[in-house]
Design a protein around this motif. Structure first.
Motif: not given
Lengths: 426, 418
Positions: A1, A3-9, A11-12, A14, A350, A354, A357-358
């Motif tokens: 497998m 994976i493209d590590r340049t793309i962030a997973p 997220f949800k 809160i 942007d 951030l 969310n933080y």
């Protein structure tokens, strides 16, 4: 497998943060009790919190000294016996002074509560401030003060507090002579007025079993005398100094401590939550503008941050850092530049997202265990606020706009009102 | 009791999962088995400088902090003489972000010159802030080389001197990464609102493909037994005299460690402790006094430190400390007093179970020592220590020939006007 590590997973966001609310009891003697009950470990934290008495500039150390020395002897127990009893049962008893309130905190395993509570009861009702212990305190505090005064950040903080808060509990920093003036008689008088049930809030958190609660109510309700006169916990008005610049030169300093700030609103003001967002952008987290510019881009400092202190009778917005002595002026110029940008430019969407969310993640993360829920409650209760404060806070963090933040920056960060303190080289 | 599951990836990465569903948060703690003791004596402070560089971007992710903050997370790290430990706290719903970030920097760093230049400055400012621009701040820079003559514990984590940091080159950074930062030299603990299955799947996905790298074999020169009394005196711009007496003691995994830690508790933990009661309160010789151990993996230090009152000579101060050390070496500690420090240790362990991050860090540390499961046997080991063992350890440690005394004298300052 692969994976493209340049793309962030994914997220949800809160959305839902649940705060545990306490059960409240009012005992016959006026004592307010708040209980935060949880399962888990067989232990309890009990906090007896008292409002500080009105600041007396002639005897400025009383709140501090009385709140600290309360565990140093009673009519029946010496300081040594108190320490022995608490330590033997693996408990922790801390006497702490704060600007608005002072408190006695007991951490105890449930199984030892019947042995540790009577010590606390004795301390709260029968403390005698033995002269020998007062002398030891005076001597040792004077020595410690000498060490503190060699630390530039301490010197800067003292000057700053004095400038912003004048002759009040918030502005006072002890000098060696103040310790000399401590009189045992004054301390006893102060103690009897301050440490009484009607000036006390008891907050219990942990695994609260019925036997424990019964014991606490019996000991601190029925058997803690009703008092007649209320304690005078009013405070003199906070008046800031007219001089706005303070420089304490420290020859040979490798770094200068800087503290820049101005009077602000406290938690009770409707703008407070939005100001917290603005402050976070400026200097309230590791990725803040001050850190990004002055540490991560310029390398002028190990750390720089800003915060808004909410006190009962005032609020303060401050920026603090220790910077290389040779770059002190450059660092201050950058701080001023960053403050200016908040007033003239909109925070990019942007960056604002951030920070939203933080801040929500940080609130969620600050609720680690039942003690943290009790701490959140204290923030509200001693500001005279209810849980709707946190609902509003979360709503504001999610929705405040860049335009509103710019308006707030212009409303609150008035260049003429700033105070600047430098200890070191300038 | 801290429950956990454990597995190892094919590349050697050890993973421990602590499920705790009382919180909506998760923590990811990665311990790298490298500390200041693994540094070249000519390049001290490197492990710690390197820790800073780990935040300067990795091969596929230009900045580390920003994406984490964006999902509501926070992180930090610390370096000690033995280990380097990185940790993240974030809402458990966003746990994958932590795997993404941590795996990318274990895979490879960006090695940016700009990042190196800035972090050299930041660390030099840290050096000044914590060690040079504080009263007594440089004590550890002077005490360590007195206690250690051979072992790399003779320098502090911040480094022996600022120049070592200023001289760090990007090639050195790359070589250090290659040598120490790979799956075989790391232990990952994931804790909080997670399941073991979920962690297995994420660990495989993000860390599974990282090359195993070379296993680092540590061969450090061990510190020989100290055979003579050592002493140094420094004079500095400090307001009060300060006395440090440091002793060599056994390492963290040695059987004698538990008794030694309890000795430091008997001497100095809380207001009922011996040094505080006797020397601060009764004899009124010190304004403050402390005893503590460094808990090092190799031969450690047992330190007694106190500031005598202004009218007390250094000789009198030292003699008073030695009197207490003699007492614990020659008289059996009373049963009540031993029970007291054991009870305190027991309750501290229970309180520690309320802190998720602390649990995760402890699991990683005990896994490094050999078995994470030993964390749950710690209390038992402290409770098993006898009065005789306390005496035996005290006798072994508190010998003149095993002592290094550092006296920090106050230089009388120019009068200062506020």
């Amino acid at each position: 497998m692969t994976i493209d590590r340049t793309i962030a997973p994914e997220f949800k966001a809160i959305n839902d943060i649940k705060l545990i609310k306490p059960e409240q009891l009012t005992l016959n003697n006026g004592l307010q009790v708040f209980c935060f009950n949880s399962g888990g470990q067989e232990l309890l934290r009990l906090e007896w919190i008292f409002g500080n008495l009105r600041f007396n500039p002639e005897k400025p150390l009383l709140n501090q000294a009385v709140s600290t020395l309360i565990t140093e002897g009673t009519e029946t127990l010496t300081a040594a016996q108190i320490a022995d009893r608490i330590d033997f049962y693996g408990a922790f008893l801390q006497a702490e002074y704060g600007f608005d309130t002072s408190q006695l905190t007991l951490f105890s395993l449930n199984k030892h509560l019947s042995s540790t509570l009577p010590v606390v009861k004795d301390v709260l009702t029968n403390a005698i401030f033995p002269q020998k212990e007062v002398d030891t305190y005076v001597r040792n505090q004077q020595q410690k003060l000498q060490v503190s005064l060699r630390k530039n950040d301490v010197v800067a903080r003292r000057l700053f507090n004095k400038a912003l808060h004048g002759n009040t509990l918030y502005g006072f920093s002890p000098e060696a002579e103040d310790y000399q003036k401590l009189q045992r008689e004054d301390m006893l008088g102060h103690y009897h007025e301050m440490f009484r049930p009607s000036n006390c809030t008891l907050i219990i958190s942990g695994k609260i079993e019925k036997e424990a609660l019964d014991l606490i109510i019996e000991m601190f309700g029925e058997n803690w005398q009703l008092d007649s006169n209320p304690a005078d916990i009013s405070q003199p008005e906070v008046v800031a100094a007219t001089e706005h610049f303070y420089y304490k030169e420290k020859p040979g300093a490798l770094q200068s401590a800087i503290r820049i700030g101005l009077p602000a609103v406290n938690r009770t003001h409707p703008d407070f939550s939005a100001l917290q967002v603005l402050n976070t952008v400026l200097g309230g987290y590791f990725g803040s503008r001050l850190m990004a510019n002055i540490r991560e881009d310029k390398g002028y400092t190990y750390g720089i941050g800003s915060g808004i202190s909410s006190f009962k009778h005032t609020g303060t917005w401050f920026i603090a850092s220790e910077v290389g002595a040779d770059v002190c002026r450059a660092a201050i110029a950058e701080v001023e530049k960053e403050i200016g940008l908040l007033k003239t430019e909109l925070i990019p969407e942007d960056e604002l997202n951030l920070v939203r969310n933080y801040m929500l993640g940080s609130l969620l993360g600050s609720l680690e265990n039942v003690f943290s829920h009790a701490d959140k409650f204290k923030n509200l209760y001693f500001s005279g606020l209810g849980y709707e404060y946190y609902d509003n806070y979360m709503q504001t963090v999610k929705t405040v706009t860049a335009e509103q933040l710019k308006d707030l920056a212009n409303k609150y960060l008035d260049s003429d009102r700033f105070y600047k303190v430098i200890a070191g080289k300038y | 009791m801290v429950n956990f599951n454990r597995f190892t990836l094919d590349n050697g990465l050890r993973v421990i999962v602590h499920e705790d569903n009382t919180t909506p948060m998760a923590v990811v703690n990665i311990l790298y088995d490298v500390g200041a003791r693994d540094e070249n004596p000519e390049q001290t402070g490197f492990a710690h400088l390197f820790e800073h560089l780990m935040f300067g971007g990795s091969v596929n992710i230009p900045v580390y902090d920003e994406p984490l903050q964006r999902v509501g997370g926070e992180n930090n790290a610390f370096t000690s003489n033995d280990i380097t430990n990185y940790y993240i706290t974030l809402p458990s719903a966003n746990i994958e972000t932590a795997f993404w970030l941590e795996s990318d920097r274990m895979l490879n760093l960006a090695f940016s010159e700009k990042s190196l230049e800035v972090q050299r400055n930041v660390v030099i400012e840290e050096f000044k802030q914590r060690y040079l621009n504080q009263p007594y701040g440089d004590v550890w820079l002077k005490l360590r080389p007195l206690v250690y003559k051979t072992h790399p514990y003779r320098w502090a984590t911040i480094g022996e001197k600022k120049e070592h940091i200023a001289d760090a080159k990007i090639e050195d950074v790359k070589a250090f990464f290659k040598k120490h930062y790979n799956p075989q030299n790391a232990i990952m603990v994931v804790g909080g609102d997670v399941t073991t299955e979920q962690v297995k799947q994420l660990a495989e996905k993000w860390f599974g493909q990282i090359p195993a790298g070379e296993k680092y074999h540590r061969e450090l020169p061990q510190e020989p037994e100290q055979l003579e009394e050592r002493r140094a005196t420094v004079t500095g711009k400090v307001p009060l005299n300060d006395v440090y007496i440091a002793f060599q003691m056994c390492g963290r995994t040695d059987e004698g460690y538990y008794a030694a830690e309890l000795i430091s508790d008997i001497l100095s933990r809380g207001n009922s402790s011996r040094l505080y009661r006797s020397l601060v309160k009764e004899k009124q010789l010190f304004s403050e006094i402390h005893a503590y151990i460094t808990g090092s993996l190799d031969k450690g230090m047992f330190v007694v430190e106190g500031k005598p009152l202004e009218n007390v000579t250094i000789e009198a101060a030292e003699a008073a400390i030695w009197e207490e050390l003699e007492r614990i070496s020659t008289e059996l500690v009373p049963a009540d007093e031993l029970t007291k420090v054991q009870n305190k240790t027991e309750s501290t362990m229970v309180f520690a179970e309320m802190a998720l991050l602390e649990k995760a860090m402890n699991l990683a540390f005990f896994e490094l020592l050999g078995d994470a499961g030993q964390l749950n046997n710690e209390t038992k080991k402290y409770l098993a220590v006898t009065a005789e063992e306390i005496q035996r350890q005290a006798k072994a440690i508190f010998r003149k020939n095993n002592s290094s005394t550092l006296v920090y004298l106050a230089e009388k300052p120019e009068p200062e006007f506020a």
